[in-house]
Design a protein around this motif. Structure first.
Motif, short mmCIF file in Angstrom:
data_model
loop_
_atom_site.label_atom_id
_atom_site.label_comp_id
_atom_site.label_asym_id
_atom_site.label_seq_id
_atom_site.Cartn_x
_atom_site.Cartn_y
_atom_site.Cartn_z
N GLU A 88 1.86 -3.18 11.07
CA GLU A 88 0.77 -3.62 10.20
C GLU A 88 1.12 -3.48 8.73
O GLU A 88 0.69 -4.27 7.90
N VAL A 89 1.88 -2.44 8.43
CA VAL A 89 2.29 -2.20 7.04
C VAL A 89 3.77 -2.52 6.92
O VAL A 89 4.61 -1.89 7.59
N LEU A 129 3.68 10.03 8.79
CA LEU A 129 4.50 8.86 8.51
C LEU A 129 5.61 9.26 7.54
O LEU A 129 5.33 9.84 6.48
N ILE A 181 0.83 -1.22 0.00
CA ILE A 181 0.00 0.00 0.00
C ILE A 181 0.86 1.26 0.00
O ILE A 181 0.53 2.24 -0.68
N ILE A 204 1.04 4.35 -2.65
CA ILE A 204 0.91 5.77 -2.27
C ILE A 204 2.07 6.57 -2.86
O ILE A 204 1.87 7.64 -3.44
N HIS A 223 -0.08 13.40 13.31
CA HIS A 223 0.41 12.03 13.17
C HIS A 223 0.82 11.84 11.71
O HIS A 223 -0.02 11.71 10.81
N LYS A 272 0.09 12.16 6.00
CA LYS A 272 -0.67 12.02 7.24
C LYS A 272 -1.14 10.59 7.43
O LYS A 272 -1.60 9.95 6.47
N ASP A 273 -1.06 10.10 8.66
CA ASP A 273 -1.61 8.78 8.98
C ASP A 273 -3.13 8.85 8.83
O ASP A 273 -3.77 9.80 9.28
N LYS A 285 -3.38 9.02 15.74
CA LYS A 285 -3.42 8.71 17.18
C LYS A 285 -2.96 9.90 18.00
O LYS A 285 -2.79 9.80 19.22
N HIS A 327 8.44 2.58 7.99
CA HIS A 327 7.96 3.95 8.16
C HIS A 327 8.22 4.40 9.60
O HIS A 327 8.22 3.59 10.52
P1 AMP Z 1 2.30 0.28 11.74
O1 AMP Z 1 1.37 -0.33 12.75
O2 AMP Z 1 3.52 0.89 12.35
O3 AMP Z 1 2.60 -0.66 10.60
O4 AMP Z 1 1.51 1.53 11.18
C1 AMP Z 1 0.82 1.54 9.98
C2 AMP Z 1 0.12 2.85 9.96
O5 AMP Z 1 -0.26 3.13 8.63
C3 AMP Z 1 -1.15 2.88 10.81
O6 AMP Z 1 -1.04 3.90 11.79
C4 AMP Z 1 -2.26 3.17 9.78
O7 AMP Z 1 -3.27 4.02 10.29
C5 AMP Z 1 -1.48 3.79 8.65
N1 AMP Z 1 -2.07 3.62 7.33
C6 AMP Z 1 -2.51 2.47 6.76
N2 AMP Z 1 -2.98 2.69 5.52
C7 AMP Z 1 -2.80 4.02 5.29
C8 AMP Z 1 -3.09 4.88 4.18
N3 AMP Z 1 -3.65 4.42 3.06
N4 AMP Z 1 -2.78 6.19 4.29
C9 AMP Z 1 -2.24 6.67 5.44
N5 AMP Z 1 -1.93 5.91 6.50
C10 AMP Z 1 -2.21 4.61 6.44
#
Ligand code: AMP
Ligand code: ZN
Length: 103
Positions: free
Chosen positions: A92-93, A41, A6, A10, A39, A30-31, A35, A97
């Protein structure tokens, strides 16, 4: 570019995401699920799954300088940074980042 990633999409402009800051090494956006009041990234343009896979000292330096550059740009003097690394730590991603969290 990782077709299934993803953040690669982006960076590629697939979602017309607004970049708060960008340079040749990284983008900042922006996230989507903030949180904190601020916020952001900080994301390297190259696909690296996590901090565990990053061996490039220069890029690591560029990412931390990116934190400083974007916070300076938006006038954020006080903030925390966080790098979730690995599923158990909440990553999660799987495209490296750095979270910037500011109140
Ligand atoms: P992590 O848990 O460190 O992998 O954080 C992944 C972050 O990416 C989370 O805070 C999500 O809210 C954020 N996130 C996921 N998809 C997107 C998106 N399409 N645009 C912006 N932020 C995203
Ligand atoms: Zn990626």
């Amino acid at each position: 570019m990782d077709e299934n990633c993803i953040f690669c999409k982006i960076i590629n402009g697939d979602f017309n995401t607004e970049f708060v800051y960008e340079n040749e090494h990284l983008v900042v956006f922006k996230d989507i699920n903030p949180k904190a009041r601020v916020h952001l990234l900080v994301v390297p343009r190259v696909h690296v799954a996590s901090l565990n896979e990053l061996d490039d000292k220069e890029l690591l330096g560029e990412l931390m300088m990116g934190v400083k550059e974007v916070t300076k740009k938006i006038g954020l003097k006080s903030y925390r940074v966080q790098i979730n690394t690995g599923k158990e730590a909440g990553q999660e991603v799987f495209h490296l980042h750095i979270h910037i969290l500011g109140s």
